[in-house]
Design an enzyme around this catalytic site. Sequence first.
Site, mmCIF file in Angstrom:
data_model
loop_
_atom_site.group_PDB
_atom_site.id
_atom_site.type_symbol
_atom_site.label_atom_id
_atom_site.label_comp_id
_atom_site.label_asym_id
_atom_site.label_seq_id
_atom_site.Cartn_x
_atom_site.Cartn_y
_atom_site.Cartn_z
ATOM 1 N N ARG A 113 -2.382 -1.988 -3.553
ATOM 2 C CA ARG A 113 -3.639 -1.300 -3.300
ATOM 3 C C ARG A 113 -3.666 -0.074 -4.200
ATOM 4 O O ARG A 113 -2.755 0.759 -4.158
ATOM 5 C CB ARG A 113 -3.716 -0.848 -1.844
ATOM 6 C CG ARG A 113 -4.954 -0.039 -1.612
ATOM 7 C CD ARG A 113 -4.935 0.654 -0.284
ATOM 8 N NE ARG A 113 -6.170 1.389 -0.110
ATOM 9 C CZ ARG A 113 -6.261 2.556 0.513
ATOM 10 N NH1 ARG A 113 -5.195 3.108 1.043
ATOM 11 N NH2 ARG A 113 -7.420 3.153 0.615
ATOM 12 N N HIS A 118 -13.163 1.719 0.237
ATOM 13 C CA HIS A 118 -13.060 0.579 1.164
ATOM 14 C C HIS A 118 -13.591 -0.705 0.525
ATOM 15 O O HIS A 118 -13.986 -1.640 1.227
ATOM 16 C CB HIS A 118 -13.859 0.813 2.470
ATOM 17 C CG HIS A 118 -13.377 1.950 3.309
ATOM 18 N ND1 HIS A 118 -14.234 2.852 3.908
ATOM 19 C CD2 HIS A 118 -12.127 2.331 3.658
ATOM 20 C CE1 HIS A 118 -13.531 3.738 4.592
ATOM 21 N NE2 HIS A 118 -12.256 3.444 4.454
ATOM 22 N N ILE A 176 -12.888 1.312 14.845
ATOM 23 C CA ILE A 176 -14.040 1.520 15.732
ATOM 24 C C ILE A 176 -14.941 0.280 15.719
ATOM 25 O O ILE A 176 -15.394 -0.193 16.760
ATOM 26 C CB ILE A 176 -14.851 2.768 15.305
ATOM 27 C CG1 ILE A 176 -13.957 4.017 15.308
ATOM 28 C CG2 ILE A 176 -16.064 2.970 16.206
ATOM 29 C CD1 ILE A 176 -14.594 5.252 14.684
ATOM 30 N N GLY A 177 -15.163 -0.254 14.527
ATOM 31 C CA GLY A 177 -16.042 -1.419 14.399
ATOM 32 C C GLY A 177 -15.537 -2.631 15.166
ATOM 33 O O GLY A 177 -16.315 -3.403 15.709
ATOM 34 N N HIS A 205 -17.814 -0.489 7.842
ATOM 35 C CA HIS A 205 -16.359 -0.310 8.014
ATOM 36 C C HIS A 205 -16.181 1.025 8.743
ATOM 37 O O HIS A 205 -16.345 2.098 8.147
ATOM 38 C CB HIS A 205 -15.670 -0.297 6.644
ATOM 39 C CG HIS A 205 -14.187 -0.041 6.713
ATOM 40 N ND1 HIS A 205 -13.256 -1.007 6.396
ATOM 41 C CD2 HIS A 205 -13.483 1.057 7.074
ATOM 42 C CE1 HIS A 205 -12.037 -0.509 6.570
ATOM 43 N NE2 HIS A 205 -12.154 0.746 6.968
ATOM 44 N N LEU A 206 -15.892 0.951 10.047
ATOM 45 C CA LEU A 206 -15.840 2.169 10.863
ATOM 46 C C LEU A 206 -14.442 2.353 11.425
ATOM 47 O O LEU A 206 -14.056 1.695 12.398
ATOM 48 C CB LEU A 206 -16.863 2.076 12.014
ATOM 49 C CG LEU A 206 -18.291 1.667 11.624
ATOM 50 C CD1 LEU A 206 -19.157 1.524 12.860
ATOM 51 C CD2 LEU A 206 -18.898 2.677 10.651
ATOM 52 N N GLU A 218 -7.427 -6.119 4.681
ATOM 53 C CA GLU A 218 -7.319 -5.704 3.275
ATOM 54 C C GLU A 218 -6.041 -6.247 2.645
ATOM 55 O O GLU A 218 -6.018 -6.596 1.463
ATOM 56 C CB GLU A 218 -7.356 -4.178 3.180
ATOM 57 C CG GLU A 218 -8.733 -3.621 3.515
ATOM 58 C CD GLU A 218 -8.709 -2.142 3.820
ATOM 59 O OE1 GLU A 218 -8.913 -1.355 2.896
ATOM 60 O OE2 GLU A 218 -8.493 -1.770 4.988
ATOM 61 N N ASN A 276 0.866 -1.181 0.000
ATOM 62 C CA ASN A 276 0.000 0.000 0.000
ATOM 63 C C ASN A 276 0.905 1.235 0.000
ATOM 64 O O ASN A 276 1.473 1.603 1.027
ATOM 65 C CB ASN A 276 -0.889 -0.029 1.250
ATOM 66 C CG ASN A 276 -1.842 1.158 1.307
ATOM 67 O OD1 ASN A 276 -1.793 2.057 0.461
ATOM 68 N ND2 ASN A 276 -2.704 1.171 2.311
ATOM 69 N N ARG A 286 -13.460 13.791 8.793
ATOM 70 C CA ARG A 286 -14.285 14.128 7.629
ATOM 71 C C ARG A 286 -15.739 14.332 8.047
ATOM 72 O O ARG A 286 -16.241 13.616 8.922
ATOM 73 C CB ARG A 286 -14.219 13.015 6.575
ATOM 74 C CG ARG A 286 -12.951 13.066 5.757
ATOM 75 C CD ARG A 286 -12.852 11.887 4.827
ATOM 76 N NE ARG A 286 -11.739 11.033 5.195
ATOM 77 C CZ ARG A 286 -11.528 9.810 4.713
ATOM 78 N NH1 ARG A 286 -12.349 9.289 3.841
ATOM 79 N NH2 ARG A 286 -10.489 9.107 5.111
HETATM 80 P P1 AMP Z 1 -8.615 2.539 11.476
HETATM 81 O O1 AMP Z 1 -8.730 3.726 10.561
HETATM 82 O O2 AMP Z 1 -9.415 1.367 11.028
HETATM 83 O O3 AMP Z 1 -7.198 2.204 11.825
HETATM 84 O O4 AMP Z 1 -9.309 2.987 12.845
HETATM 85 C C1 AMP Z 1 -8.718 3.965 13.671
HETATM 86 C C2 AMP Z 1 -9.722 4.449 14.672
HETATM 87 O O5 AMP Z 1 -10.231 3.355 15.445
HETATM 88 C C3 AMP Z 1 -9.137 5.379 15.685
HETATM 89 O O6 AMP Z 1 -9.059 6.677 15.208
HETATM 90 C C4 AMP Z 1 -10.123 5.251 16.836
HETATM 91 O O7 AMP Z 1 -11.137 6.217 16.661
HETATM 92 C C5 AMP Z 1 -10.730 3.880 16.658
HETATM 93 N N1 AMP Z 1 -10.375 3.002 17.783
HETATM 94 C C6 AMP Z 1 -9.267 2.280 17.963
HETATM 95 N N2 AMP Z 1 -9.312 1.620 19.145
HETATM 96 C C7 AMP Z 1 -10.494 1.920 19.728
HETATM 97 C C8 AMP Z 1 -11.159 1.582 20.962
HETATM 98 N N3 AMP Z 1 -10.597 0.752 21.832
HETATM 99 N N4 AMP Z 1 -12.368 2.112 21.199
HETATM 100 C C9 AMP Z 1 -12.944 2.945 20.294
HETATM 101 N N5 AMP Z 1 -12.381 3.303 19.139
HETATM 102 C C10 AMP Z 1 -11.181 2.812 18.851
#
Ligand code: AMP
Length: 394
Positions: free
Chosen positions: A88, A177, A327-328, A203-204, A381, A7, A236
């Site tokens: 990617r 995504h 987050i998810g 996907h959060l 991914e 990536n 965003r």
């Molecule tokens: P990603 O872009 O998939 O790497 O997700 C990053 C985001 O996941 C971070 O900015 C956080 O907002 C969220 N995140 C990571 N760990 C936690 C947690 N234990 N509880 C809630 N949100 C989290």
Amino acid sequence: MKILSVNAGSSSLKFTLFELPEKKELISGTFEKIGIGNSFYTIKLNGEKIKREVDLKDHSFAVKYLIEELINNKVIDSLDDLDGIGHRMVHGGSKFTKSVLITDEVISEFEKCIDLAPLHNPANIIGVNAFREALPDTPEVAVFDTAFHQSMDKEEFLYGVPYEWYEKYGVRRYGFHGTSHRYIYKTICEKLGRDDLKVISCHLGNGSSLCAIDSGKVLTTSMGLTPLPGVMMGTRSGDIDPGIIPFIMKKENKSCDEVLNDLNKKSGLLGISGISSDCRDIEEGIEDGNERCALAFEMLCRRIADYIAAYNNKLNGADVITFTAGIGENGDLQRERIIELIKSLGVKIDSEKNKITIRGAFDKISTEDSSIPVYVVPTNEELMIAMDTYDIIN
Ligand code: AMP
């Protein structure tokens, strides 16, 4: 077979080497600050993390160090051991509906999509070329973020704007995504032993999107021409009234690019809380009684719940709801609140299971009598990119 998943960003290059078809991760790492000074790389191998500060003038230096590390650590004996490289690629426009073997023609078609992703696509091309130079005989495969969503109907992907904008400039919903949503769909189908599921994939992460998938076909997704619309994200805005843009341009004497920068980098959780784009900081803020953090948390959850309800309608009743990404996969509080907000659909959370399903765990987090089962499905991914590469070169 050893397949490298890559990536490449404008100043970074992430990689994971897999053994396929075993799906075994052999080594992974990230090169950072390429071409901007103080560059370094980190490598994860056998549970250990190594960091080295090196001068990375451009991406070709990252590729050189990467190959050295693979050989020095005896992950490969020679370059012949690398069977394929999957890249990617962010925006494949309407041209690419699935992953493809990279040829000169593919590169030139991809270049035509630069307009649609001016920050990402050029960086992807730099990554591809750096590997092509170093490993001219190793097949390379392009895996597009947008490809999975190409199965949307015209009624879904068109905006209600002058039709000529679509004809002349390709103005339409593309979605992003796609590699993650496709991986999630494949995984949940395998786990449940089905291939005809109707899935609402959430996907959060720092960037977030939802996708309604029926038997492998994307019905709709929440991101658009760009990754800005949809649900509220870390920085965003998600969906807004486009009239806000000229309004703020006039009020704050800003250019269109400056307002767009505000919408991409200073909005979402960060914009509302005024503190952070990270859910963990927002949760801490709430514990400290910060009302703007509570507002940001609630706004994020409501926007997601609204999309889930709409997508349930789109699917004429979903079979499964999945949560993935930062987050998810980890945000039990967010998941709990989102599911509470869709209780009119009869969805019910198992609070105990929800609390413990974190850090890369796969599990069902809904109760047995929930109208729609809800699963946490960790995304990968990099593995999806490697699997596509494996399939194509075979
Ligand atoms: P990603 O872009 O998939 O790497 O997700 C990053 C985001 O996941 C971070 O900015 C956080 O907002 C969220 N995140 C990571 N760990 C936690 C947690 N234990 N509880 C809630 N949100 C989290």
